[in-house]
Write a protein that holds these residues in place. Structure first.
Motif, PDB file in Angstrom:
ATOM      1  N   UNK A  42       0.832  -1.207   0.000  1.00  0.00           N
ATOM      2  CA  UNK A  42       0.000   0.000   0.000  1.00  0.00           C
ATOM      3  C   UNK A  42       0.864   1.254   0.000  1.00  0.00           C
ATOM      4  N   UNK A  43       1.878   1.278   0.837  1.00  0.00           N
ATOM      5  CA  UNK A  43       2.739   2.461   0.934  1.00  0.00           C
ATOM      6  C   UNK A  43       3.558   2.675  -0.337  1.00  0.00           C
ATOM      7  N   UNK A  44       3.974   1.578  -0.972  1.00  0.00           N
ATOM      8  CA  UNK A  44       4.755   1.711  -2.208  1.00  0.00           C
ATOM      9  C   UNK A  44       3.919   2.310  -3.328  1.00  0.00           C
ATOM     10  N   UNK A  45       2.644   1.940  -3.394  1.00  0.00           N
ATOM     11  CA  UNK A  45       1.770   2.525  -4.411  1.00  0.00           C
ATOM     12  C   UNK A  45       1.720   4.043  -4.252  1.00  0.00           C
ATOM     13  N   UNK A  46       1.535   4.511  -3.011  1.00  0.00           N
ATOM     14  CA  UNK A  46       1.439   5.955  -2.754  1.00  0.00           C
ATOM     15  C   UNK A  46       2.734   6.670  -3.141  1.00  0.00           C
ATOM     16  N   UNK A  47       3.866   6.043  -2.827  1.00  0.00           N
ATOM     17  CA  UNK A  47       5.163   6.647  -3.147  1.00  0.00           C
ATOM     18  C   UNK A  47       5.369   6.715  -4.659  1.00  0.00           C
ATOM     19  N   UNK A  48       4.984   5.656  -5.357  1.00  0.00           N
ATOM     20  CA  UNK A  48       5.232   5.597  -6.798  1.00  0.00           C
ATOM     21  C   UNK A  48       4.336   6.537  -7.586  1.00  0.00           C
ATOM     22  N   UNK A  49       3.069   6.654  -7.181  1.00  0.00           N
ATOM     23  CA  UNK A  49       2.195   7.561  -7.927  1.00  0.00           C
ATOM     24  C   UNK A  49       2.590   9.013  -7.667  1.00  0.00           C
ATOM     25  N   UNK A  72      -0.056  -1.265 -16.609  1.00  0.00           N
ATOM     26  CA  UNK A  72       0.971  -1.333 -17.646  1.00  0.00           C
ATOM     27  C   UNK A  72       0.359  -1.738 -18.989  1.00  0.00           C
ATOM     28  N   UNK A  73      -0.507  -2.747 -18.977  1.00  0.00           N
ATOM     29  CA  UNK A  73      -1.137  -3.194 -20.220  1.00  0.00           C
ATOM     30  C   UNK A  73      -2.068  -2.120 -20.764  1.00  0.00           C
ATOM     31  N   UNK A  74      -2.858  -1.501 -19.897  1.00  0.00           N
ATOM     32  CA  UNK A  74      -3.776  -0.446 -20.344  1.00  0.00           C
ATOM     33  C   UNK A  74      -3.008   0.739 -20.925  1.00  0.00           C
ATOM     34  N   UNK A  75      -1.883   1.071 -20.310  1.00  0.00           N
ATOM     35  CA  UNK A  75      -1.064   2.174 -20.825  1.00  0.00           C
ATOM     36  C   UNK A  75      -0.487   1.834 -22.194  1.00  0.00           C
ATOM     37  N   UNK A  76      -0.070   0.582 -22.366  1.00  0.00           N
ATOM     38  CA  UNK A  76       0.504   0.137 -23.643  1.00  0.00           C
ATOM     39  C   UNK A  76      -0.543   0.096 -24.750  1.00  0.00           C
ATOM     40  N   UNK A  77      -1.762  -0.332 -24.398  1.00  0.00           N
ATOM     41  CA  UNK A  77      -2.797  -0.571 -25.403  1.00  0.00           C
ATOM     42  C   UNK A  77      -3.712   0.634 -25.655  1.00  0.00           C
ATOM     43  N   UNK A 178       4.454  -8.830  -1.831  1.00  0.00           N
ATOM     44  CA  UNK A 178       3.430  -8.055  -2.526  1.00  0.00           C
ATOM     45  C   UNK A 178       4.103  -6.811  -3.106  1.00  0.00           C
ATOM     46  N   UNK A 179       4.869  -6.999  -4.159  1.00  0.00           N
ATOM     47  CA  UNK A 179       5.668  -5.913  -4.710  1.00  0.00           C
ATOM     48  C   UNK A 179       4.871  -5.115  -5.732  1.00  0.00           C
ATOM     49  N   UNK A 180       4.817  -3.804  -5.546  1.00  0.00           N
ATOM     50  CA  UNK A 180       4.160  -2.931  -6.513  1.00  0.00           C
ATOM     51  C   UNK A 180       5.134  -2.586  -7.630  1.00  0.00           C
ATOM     52  N   UNK A 181       4.727  -2.812  -8.866  1.00  0.00           N
ATOM     53  CA  UNK A 181       5.553  -2.439  -9.999  1.00  0.00           C
ATOM     54  C   UNK A 181       5.423  -0.937 -10.268  1.00  0.00           C
ATOM     55  N   UNK A 182       6.084  -0.463 -11.303  1.00  0.00           N
ATOM     56  CA  UNK A 182       6.181   0.976 -11.560  1.00  0.00           C
ATOM     57  C   UNK A 182       4.831   1.675 -11.589  1.00  0.00           C
ATOM     58  N   UNK A 183       3.826   1.065 -12.207  1.00  0.00           N
ATOM     59  CA  UNK A 183       2.513   1.703 -12.330  1.00  0.00           C
ATOM     60  C   UNK A 183       1.495   1.146 -11.330  1.00  0.00           C
ATOM     61  N   UNK A 184       2.004   0.604 -10.240  1.00  0.00           N
ATOM     62  CA  UNK A 184       1.128   0.153  -9.164  1.00  0.00           C
ATOM     63  C   UNK A 184       0.591  -1.249  -9.302  1.00  0.00           C
ATOM     64  N   UNK A 185       0.960  -1.950 -10.389  1.00  0.00           N
ATOM     65  CA  UNK A 185       0.465  -3.309 -10.590  1.00  0.00           C
ATOM     66  C   UNK A 185       1.083  -4.275  -9.584  1.00  0.00           C
ATOM     67  N   UNK A 186       0.308  -5.284  -9.249  1.00  0.00           N
ATOM     68  CA  UNK A 186       0.807  -6.368  -8.400  1.00  0.00           C
ATOM     69  C   UNK A 186       1.811  -7.180  -9.211  1.00  0.00           C
TER      70      UNK A 186
END
Length: 210
Positions: A42-49, A72-77, A178-186
């Motif tokens: 949860x905290x990583x999502x807030x930091x990344x956004x 990530x997929x939505x951003x790509x597509x 539970x690692x958040x990727x760059x755009x908040x994805x699990x």
């Protein structure tokens, strides 16, 4: 007969009580580990956004959106910049979730959001809305009042559940990340999933207008 009664009262019942308390302690520490992972996620999502200035679309909702939808997929597509701000159980309470969104995304940035995909199961469960109003949990799942004590005497999962996991050799170590990727994805690469189902391909922005 007296010897049998003495054996029950002096050996069996105390042994069962000690075993039950030990089991509750084991489950408490297992739950604590899970909450620590949720807290990090949860905290990583807030930091990344906070470090991404061009986000104009959001994925919101509960664990179903957190686990299954991909920014990530939505951003790509599509032609939009997405971020997955979904949280497990939608932060357990509406006020928790909206407070989290407001603190993670200031008003001037929220006004730039053009698209929101909101995926929730709250409306599908009996009394889920009322339970969300009444819960004393924070956004991580920690109890914030003494209401937890009576419930703490009842395990969340049965002994049979943990015994089955042990016998089947469930791989829990890698499933605690539970690692958040760059755009908040699990980050599903950290999990082992043997579930097989038919695949549905996302083909573009036409899927956004349901």
């Amino acid at each position: 007969m007296d010897s049998v009664n003495k054996f029950i009262w002096r050996v069996c019942l105390p042994s069962l009580a000690i075993f039950y308390v030990a089991f509750l302690a084991y489950e408490y520490f297992e739950t604590k580990k899970g909450i620590e992972d949720v807290t990090e996620h949860v905290d990583k999502k807030a930091i990344k956004i906070a470090g991404l200035n061009k986000i104009n679309s959001l994925i919101l909702g509960g664990s179903n959106a957190d686990f299954s939808l991909s920014a990530e997929i939505l951003t790509t597509e599509t032609n939009y910049k997405w971020f997955n701000l979904a949280l497990g159980s939608e932060a357990h309470k509406d006020s928790n979730y909206w407070s989290y969104i407001e603190s993670s995304l200031p008003e001037n940035r929220r006004l730039n959001i053009e698209n929101i995909v909101y995926s929730s199961v709250t409306l599908l469960g009996k009394d889920r809305i009322n339970k969300r109003k009444e819960t004393t949990k924070d956004k991580y799942g920690n109890q914030t009042s003494l209401d937890w004590f009576p419930n703490a005497l009842i395990p969340n999962k049965s002994i049979a559940f943990y015994l089955k996991e042990f016998l089947l050799g469930a791989e829990q170590s890698n499933q605690r990340h539970r690692v958040s990727k760059k755009l908040g994805d699990f980050d599903m690469s950290q999990w082992t999933c043997d579930f097989k189902s038919s695949e549905a391909e996302f083909t573009g922005s036409s899927h956004l207008r349901v």
